[in-house]
Design a protein around this motif. Structure first.
Motif, PDB file in Angstrom:
ATOM      1  N   MET A   1       0.843  -1.171   0.000  1.00  0.00           N
ATOM      2  CA  MET A   1       0.000   0.000   0.000  1.00  0.00           C
ATOM      3  C   MET A   1       0.893   1.241   0.000  1.00  0.00           C
ATOM      4  O   MET A   1       1.812   1.380   0.787  1.00  0.00           O
ATOM      5  CB  MET A   1      -0.850  -0.026   1.279  1.00  0.00           C
ATOM      6  N   LYS A   2       0.576   2.119  -0.877  1.00  0.00           N
ATOM      7  CA  LYS A   2       1.360   3.325  -1.036  1.00  0.00           C
ATOM      8  C   LYS A   2       0.607   4.493  -0.392  1.00  0.00           C
ATOM      9  O   LYS A   2      -0.583   4.668  -0.634  1.00  0.00           O
ATOM     10  CB  LYS A   2       1.604   3.586  -2.518  1.00  0.00           C
ATOM     11  N   ILE A   3       1.332   5.301   0.419  1.00  0.00           N
ATOM     12  CA  ILE A   3       0.709   6.446   1.094  1.00  0.00           C
ATOM     13  C   ILE A   3       1.167   7.706   0.381  1.00  0.00           C
ATOM     14  O   ILE A   3       2.366   7.958   0.223  1.00  0.00           O
ATOM     15  CB  ILE A   3       1.140   6.489   2.581  1.00  0.00           C
ATOM     16  N   ASN A   4       0.189   8.521  -0.022  1.00  0.00           N
ATOM     17  CA  ASN A   4       0.554   9.770  -0.690  1.00  0.00           C
ATOM     18  C   ASN A   4       0.798  10.871   0.349  1.00  0.00           C
ATOM     19  O   ASN A   4       0.584  10.690   1.538  1.00  0.00           O
ATOM     20  CB  ASN A   4      -0.509  10.179  -1.712  1.00  0.00           C
ATOM     21  N   TRP A   5       1.221  12.033  -0.106  1.00  0.00           N
ATOM     22  CA  TRP A   5       1.608  13.100   0.820  1.00  0.00           C
ATOM     23  C   TRP A   5       0.418  13.665   1.586  1.00  0.00           C
ATOM     24  O   TRP A   5       0.556  14.129   2.715  1.00  0.00           O
ATOM     25  CB  TRP A   5       2.379  14.193   0.094  1.00  0.00           C
ATOM     26  N   GLY A   6      -0.790  13.655   1.032  1.00  0.00           N
ATOM     27  CA  GLY A   6      -1.980  14.148   1.732  1.00  0.00           C
ATOM     28  C   GLY A   6      -2.319  13.270   2.932  1.00  0.00           C
ATOM     29  O   GLY A   6      -2.637  13.767   4.022  1.00  0.00           O
ATOM     30  N   THR A   7      -2.244  11.962   2.745  1.00  0.00           N
ATOM     31  CA  THR A   7      -2.506  11.034   3.842  1.00  0.00           C
ATOM     32  C   THR A   7      -1.436  11.170   4.936  1.00  0.00           C
ATOM     33  O   THR A   7      -1.731  11.114   6.129  1.00  0.00           O
ATOM     34  CB  THR A   7      -2.531   9.589   3.317  1.00  0.00           C
ATOM     35  N   SER A   8      -0.202  11.396   4.552  1.00  0.00           N
ATOM     36  CA  SER A   8       0.882  11.576   5.514  1.00  0.00           C
ATOM     37  C   SER A   8       0.660  12.817   6.379  1.00  0.00           C
ATOM     38  O   SER A   8       0.913  12.794   7.588  1.00  0.00           O
ATOM     39  CB  SER A   8       2.224  11.708   4.791  1.00  0.00           C
ATOM     40  N   ILE A   9       0.189  13.902   5.783  1.00  0.00           N
ATOM     41  CA  ILE A   9      -0.077  15.134   6.538  1.00  0.00           C
ATOM     42  C   ILE A   9      -1.200  14.905   7.540  1.00  0.00           C
ATOM     43  O   ILE A   9      -1.107  15.299   8.713  1.00  0.00           O
ATOM     44  CB  ILE A   9      -0.395  16.305   5.587  1.00  0.00           C
ATOM     45  N   VAL A  10      -2.273  14.236   7.111  1.00  0.00           N
ATOM     46  CA  VAL A  10      -3.391  13.957   8.011  1.00  0.00           C
ATOM     47  C   VAL A  10      -2.938  13.057   9.160  1.00  0.00           C
ATOM     48  O   VAL A  10      -3.294  13.288  10.323  1.00  0.00           O
ATOM     49  CB  VAL A  10      -4.570  13.329   7.230  1.00  0.00           C
ATOM     50  N   LEU A  11      -2.144  12.038   8.875  1.00  0.00           N
ATOM     51  CA  LEU A  11      -1.626  11.166   9.925  1.00  0.00           C
ATOM     52  C   LEU A  11      -0.719  11.930  10.891  1.00  0.00           C
ATOM     53  O   LEU A  11      -0.789  11.731  12.113  1.00  0.00           O
ATOM     54  CB  LEU A  11      -0.869   9.990   9.315  1.00  0.00           C
ATOM     55  N   ALA A  12       0.124  12.814  10.375  1.00  0.00           N
ATOM     56  CA  ALA A  12       1.023  13.591  11.231  1.00  0.00           C
ATOM     57  C   ALA A  12       0.212  14.499  12.160  1.00  0.00           C
ATOM     58  O   ALA A  12       0.512  14.607  13.365  1.00  0.00           O
ATOM     59  CB  ALA A  12       1.980  14.405  10.372  1.00  0.00           C
TER      60      ALA A  12
END
Length: 147
Positions: free
Chosen positions: A1-12
């Protein structure tokens, strides 16, 4: 599963918010971090503050006490020229780290000194306040002592 930068910001952001909430809840529940006022009836004490200022000036201009640590305990020596039976007042010992160790003593002297026994004072910082009156004049002396 690949995580894009938008999902990374929400997770952070989610992890950061959870981290902050953890510490807010922990500090509000923890009993070691009491958020009480320094003294009970704080505002009543503040209204009488001018009287304390005048009493401190009286002590500095005339009758200075000697407060020192000895082997037997804490020695509070009053000036030699006064009669100890005529002194009325109170000694307050305040422990900033633990309010359960605070105590007050009424002044009933037969000599020109008061000795507080060593077993009543645990090691650490003590704020000492000696409020006394002699011949209708009020005096106040405050000291900080590391015992």
């Amino acid at each position: 599963m690949k995580i894009n930068w938008g999902t990374s910001i929400v997770l952070a952001f989610t992890v950061f918010i959870a981290f902050i909430l953890f510490f807010v809840i922990r500090m509000s529940v923890d009993h070691r971090a009491d958020h009480d006022l320094v003294t009970e009836e704080y505002y009543r004490h503040e209204l009488a503050y001018q009287h304390e200022i005048d009493a401190e000036k009286n002590a500095k201009n005339g009758k200075q006490l000697s407060i020192e640590k000895t082997e037997e305990g804490l020695l509070i020596a009053f000036p030699k020229e006064i009669h100890p039976q005529e002194i009325k007042g109170r000694v307050s010992l305040y422990r900033p780290s633990d309010k359960h160790l605070d105590f007050d003593l009424d002044l009933r002297l037969s000599n020109n000194y008061l000795l507080i026994p060593d077993n009543r004072l645990l090691g650490g910082r003590w704020d000492i306040k000696v409020f006394w009156s002699y011949e209708g004049q009020d005096y106040l002396q405050k000291e900080n002592l590391v015992y």
